[in-house]
Design an enzyme around this catalytic site. Structure first.
Site, PDB file in Angstrom:
ATOM      1  N   GLY A  95       0.822  -1.216   0.000  1.00  0.00           N
ATOM      2  CA  GLY A  95       0.000   0.000   0.000  1.00  0.00           C
ATOM      3  C   GLY A  95       0.852   1.260   0.000  1.00  0.00           C
ATOM      4  NE  ARG A 150      -3.498   3.679  -7.687  1.00  0.00           N
ATOM      5  CZ  ARG A 150      -3.127   3.841  -6.410  1.00  0.00           C
ATOM      6  NH1 ARG A 150      -2.571   2.845  -5.734  1.00  0.00           N
ATOM      7  NH2 ARG A 150      -3.247   5.016  -5.817  1.00  0.00           N
ATOM      8  CE  LYS A 179      -7.547  -0.595   9.905  1.00  0.00           C
ATOM      9  NZ  LYS A 179      -6.252  -0.953   9.293  1.00  0.00           N
ATOM     10  CE1 TYR A 235     -10.903   2.321   9.932  1.00  0.00           C
ATOM     11  CE2 TYR A 235     -10.062   1.218   7.973  1.00  0.00           C
ATOM     12  CZ  TYR A 235      -9.878   2.091   9.031  1.00  0.00           C
ATOM     13  OH  TYR A 235      -8.663   2.707   9.203  1.00  0.00           O
TER      14      TYR A 235
HETATM   15  C1  VAH Z   1     -10.857   6.651   8.143  1.00  0.00           C
HETATM   16  N1  VAH Z   1      -8.783   7.933   8.054  1.00  0.00           N
HETATM   17  O1  VAH Z   1     -11.439   7.738   8.254  1.00  0.00           O
HETATM   18  C2  VAH Z   1      -9.338   6.622   8.415  1.00  0.00           C
HETATM   19  C3  VAH Z   1      -9.046   6.356   9.870  1.00  0.00           C
HETATM   20  C4  VAH Z   1      -9.588   6.932  12.231  1.00  0.00           C
HETATM   21  C5  VAH Z   1      -9.916   7.160  10.804  1.00  0.00           C
HETATM   22  O2  VAH Z   1      -9.086   5.022  10.194  1.00  0.00           O
HETATM   23  O3  VAH Z   1     -11.411   5.624   7.812  1.00  0.00           O
END
Ligand code: VAH
Length: 316
Positions: free
Chosen positions: A8, A36, A145, A141
């Protein structure tokens, strides 16, 4: 001397991390990879390979051929993008992480990957959020995590892999613009302040989130990478933060430099719901005690530097 492979490498953190690592460890000792190739100082200042992190065999071959001794896995979809395509996000975020952990186990690499304040949820204490606390995130997300933190701890406990990580807050940078995050408003606002003299925030006034300027985030990564393992009581992942603010406060900091700047609000319910599920301010004391974490930039100092750097970048 370390031989570091980064996935990344063209992302918001990766694109600056590569330059920081190359200045610390030598350009030839830092291999940048991304899905990419986009010509940039990342691809032109040292070794670069195209890598899809869901390709385990390809990742193993690149790491082995480079002679890596350290893996920094930065490739991931951010919160708002992940909510648009949760299954794809799971496959990429978790599949890529598992591949990076497996390659690191097979080649005995030191391992780093970032978690996020997104690993917390609405039932987590919102103020002075402890290092060890309830983690029931309500976003894909956040699920990625928390799962990633547990997976990295497992590889440390089960295989003795030297895994380390931090829970980053929103990161603010003047190089690569973030893509698909919830905290991106705190980057966009600086560009719009210079380009249009005003900004319409998709996050509501009064919504506090932890934030940090990218130079402090990069230094934290290097400091944790170099930390004495005997002093680490935690591994994945340390709370780190520099400041907590809400949109009207960053607007006020900009108005100290651009008095005519104006902020308006047009709340995006999806990203507002994500922001509302996260803490207001986390407690970084474990990182301070175990490896000397220290942030140098507060809101005013960051604002002066951001505007200065963006004026040059935008030719203002
Ligand atoms: C997001 N910038 O907004 C990232 C981050 C704490 C935020 O994980 O998803």
């Amino acid at each position: 001397m370390k031989k570091i492979m980064v996935t990344g490498a063209l992302g918001q953190i990766g694109s600056e991390l590569i330059m920081k690592l190359r200045s610390e460890y030598g350009a030839d000792n830092v291999l940048a990879t991304d899905i990419r190739h986009v010509a940039s100082n990342v691809t032109e200042s040292g070794p670069f390979e195209i890598l899809d992190v869901t390709d385990a065999k390809g990742m193993h071959k690149i790491a082995q051929d480079f002679g890596a001794d350290t893996m920094m896995h930065m490739a991931a979809l951010l919160s708002a993008t992940a909510e648009k395509n949760p299954v794809f996000a799971w496959n990429l975020n978790m599949g890529g992480l598992l591949n990076a952990l497996e390659v690191s186990r097979e080649l005995n690499l030191q391992f780093f990957t970032p978690s996020s304040i997104g690993a917390f949820g609405p039932s987590t204490p919102k103020k002075n959020t402890p290092q060890d606390t309830l983690q029931r995130p309500t976003t894909m997300y956040g699920v990625n995590k928390v799962s990633g933190e547990l997976l990295c701890d497992y590889y440390y406990e089960r295989f003795g892999l030297d895994t380390r990580g931090v829970r980053f807050p929103g990161l603010i940078s003047n190089v690569a613009k973030p893509g698909g995050g919830t905290t991106d408003y705190a980057v966009d606002i600086y560009y719009k302040a210079l380009e249009e003299g005003k900004y319409t925030s998709y996050i509501a006034e009064g919504t506090y989130m932890d934030m940090m300027y990218m130079p402090d985030a990069l230094q934290a990564i290097v400091d944790l990478l170099e930390a004495d393992p005997a002093k680490l009581k935690h591994r994945n992942a340390f709370n780190v933060t520099a400041m907590s603010f809400e949109p009207s406060q960053i607007a006020a900091a900009i108005q100290k430099e651009i008095p005519t700047f104006e902020i308006a609000y047009e709340v995006d319910p999806v990203r507002q719901a994500i922001a509302d599920s996260w803490p207001d301010a986390i407690d970084p004391s474990a990182a301070i005690e175990e490896w000397g974490f220290k942030a140098k930039y507060d809101l005013d100092k960051m604002t002066v530097d951001m505007l200065e750097k963006l004026k040059v970048k935008l030719g203002k």
